[in-house]
Design an enzyme around this catalytic site. Structure first.
Site, PDB file in Angstrom:
ATOM      1  N   TYR A 198       0.849  -1.200   0.000  1.00 13.43           N
ATOM      2  CA  TYR A 198       0.000   0.000   0.000  1.00 13.43           C
ATOM      3  C   TYR A 198       0.880   1.244   0.000  1.00 13.43           C
ATOM      4  O   TYR A 198       1.722   1.434   0.874  1.00 13.43           O
ATOM      5  CB  TYR A 198      -0.890  -0.029   1.238  1.00 13.43           C
ATOM      6  CG  TYR A 198      -1.972   1.012   1.272  1.00 13.43           C
ATOM      7  CD1 TYR A 198      -3.248   0.717   0.789  1.00 13.43           C
ATOM      8  CD2 TYR A 198      -1.753   2.275   1.804  1.00 13.43           C
ATOM      9  CE1 TYR A 198      -4.267   1.661   0.838  1.00 13.43           C
ATOM     10  CE2 TYR A 198      -2.764   3.220   1.849  1.00 13.43           C
ATOM     11  CZ  TYR A 198      -4.012   2.904   1.362  1.00 13.43           C
ATOM     12  OH  TYR A 198      -5.014   3.847   1.414  1.00 13.43           O
ATOM     13  N   TYR A 201      -5.398   6.362  -6.554  1.00 16.43           N
ATOM     14  CA  TYR A 201      -5.795   6.028  -5.184  1.00 16.43           C
ATOM     15  C   TYR A 201      -7.221   5.513  -5.172  1.00 16.43           C
ATOM     16  O   TYR A 201      -8.179   6.269  -5.292  1.00 16.43           O
ATOM     17  CB  TYR A 201      -5.662   7.268  -4.314  1.00 16.43           C
ATOM     18  CG  TYR A 201      -6.036   7.062  -2.864  1.00 16.43           C
ATOM     19  CD1 TYR A 201      -5.286   6.231  -2.047  1.00 16.43           C
ATOM     20  CD2 TYR A 201      -7.134   7.710  -2.308  1.00 16.43           C
ATOM     21  CE1 TYR A 201      -5.619   6.052  -0.719  1.00 16.43           C
ATOM     22  CE2 TYR A 201      -7.476   7.543  -0.980  1.00 16.43           C
ATOM     23  CZ  TYR A 201      -6.716   6.713  -0.191  1.00 16.43           C
ATOM     24  OH  TYR A 201      -7.044   6.542   1.126  1.00 16.43           O
TER      25      TYR A 201
END
Length: 381
Positions: A285, A335
């Site tokens: 991430y 994102y």
């Protein structure tokens, strides 16, 4: 008990853009529809629906109705951002293993650029609750928090701005062969260092790209997965949780150098019965470049403080021994609260990544978030 009991059998995307022109409901429906089609399923074959969001997406009941699912046996919504990307997959697997549902579609849909942006989800502009102690010092949004953690890592371990640049450069190399990436030009260190700061030491190229889009993933039992259109990708193990100070604004966090991965990492490896040396890749991430370095350390790919030199050695870039964020990560693809990070891992394990395919990819790590709370899992072919 989790090992290989459930599998991911479907992936679905919408186009990624800066202005979708449609509602989050439409994005969610399109992503779920594409994921079901990828698995060879119809709406009547799905009896579970799961999402995660921070008040910026379409609820499961609405999406189920729009998809034409006549009966849901199980559904849920997790009030989370980044930590939810692996958590929803693990929750779906638990629901299947418990007999609450047979086939669950997990989705994340957001107009993160044209609609409700990440910085607008909190109490910006209102000094209420914890914010009354933070706003006087200019702590108004997520990039400011991460910049403090990044600076702390630099002061503690000697990590440099150039190390963060190496993260951005390596991931840009991967992004060149990703059709969904917004960036298809190589990045140099000179260009990186010349980019304006957002919150020192983080510049624009250290921050993920806000986008509009949707992604969905289908989870079912290992037994049922054998009859699907796609090669199953098995959920080998996983964990999620948090360390101390995992509240809303993290002001009680005891040690900024210890992300959630410090606490969750050992449980992930124990759950999977595997370790860092067994991984063919890692999808980490990457809301910000800094947390890629810190997570690689916490998950045991290198010693604490050695994440920067590890990245700088080139092992995470194309051709390296530890491919990291092979789709370019959220720094380049956008994102989507990390569900697209999970999808990239599945794509690699299916052998469908084209020019960016990791040769012989059999097993990989996926992670979610970068504060004191988060999730992670191991997937295998």
């Amino acid at each position: 008990m989790l090992r290989d009991k459930c599998a991911i059998v479907g992936l679905g995307y919408t186009p990624f853009s800066s202005n979708s022109g449609v509602t989050t409901e439409m994005l969610a429906v399109q992503a779920c529809h594409n994921a079901m089609a990828d698995a060879g399923l119809k709406p009547g074959d799905v009896d579970g629906l799961l999402t995660y969001h921070l008040g910026d997406s379409a609820p499961v009941q609405v999406v189920a109705s729009s998809l034409g699912i006549r009966e849901l046996r199980w559904y849920n919504e997790i009030a989370q951002g980044g930590p939810g990307n692996c958590a929803v997959i693990l929750e779906a697997a638990m629901a299947v293993m418990a007999g609450l549902a047979e086939t669950v579609v997990c989705y994340r849909a957001m107009n993160g650029r044209s609609g409700k942006r990440a910085g607008e989800l909190g109490a910006v502009g209102k000094a209420v609750g914890e914010m009354q102690f933070l706003m006087p010092y200019g702590i108004l949004g997520v990039p400011v928090w991460y910049s403090m953690w990044a600076r702390h890592h630099m002061a503690t371990y000697g990590t440099t701005k150039e190390h963060y640049g190496q993260v951005a450069i390596a991931q840009r190399q991967w992004a060149l062969n990703n059709e969904r990436s917004f960036n298809h030009e190589p990045l140099t260190m000179e260009e990186y260092l010349a980019t304006p700061l957002i919150s020192d030491p983080l510049s624009r190229l250290d921050c993920c790209r806000e986008i509009d889009g949707g992604c969905a993933i289908v989870v079912t039992s290992a037994e049922r997965a054998k009859d699907m259109h796609q090669t199953p990708v098995y959920i080998r193990g996983g964990a999620y949780g948090m360390g101390p100070g995992g509240g809303r604004n993290y002001e009680k966090w005891e040690d900024y150098s210890r992300l959630y991965s410090h606490y969750v990492g050992p449980r992930v490896w124990d759950s999977a019965g595997l370790g860092p040396s067994d991984m063919n890749f890692a999808q980490i991430y990457d809301a910000y470049s800094f947390i890629v370095i810190n997570q690689l350390e916490d998950f045991g790919f290198c010693a604490k403080g050695e994440g920067g030199p590890l990245i700088a050695s080139g092992v995470t870039a194309p051709g390296g021994a530890l491919p990291v964020n092979t789709g370019g990560g959220m720094l380049n693809e956008g994102y989507l609260n990390g569900l697209n990070v999970v999808a990239e891992a599945v794509t690699q394990l299916r052998g469908q990544a084209g020019e960016r395919q990791v040769a012989g990819a059999e097993v990989g790590l996926v992670s979610g978030f970068g504060g004191p709370q988060g999730s992670a899992m191991v997937l295998r072919k």
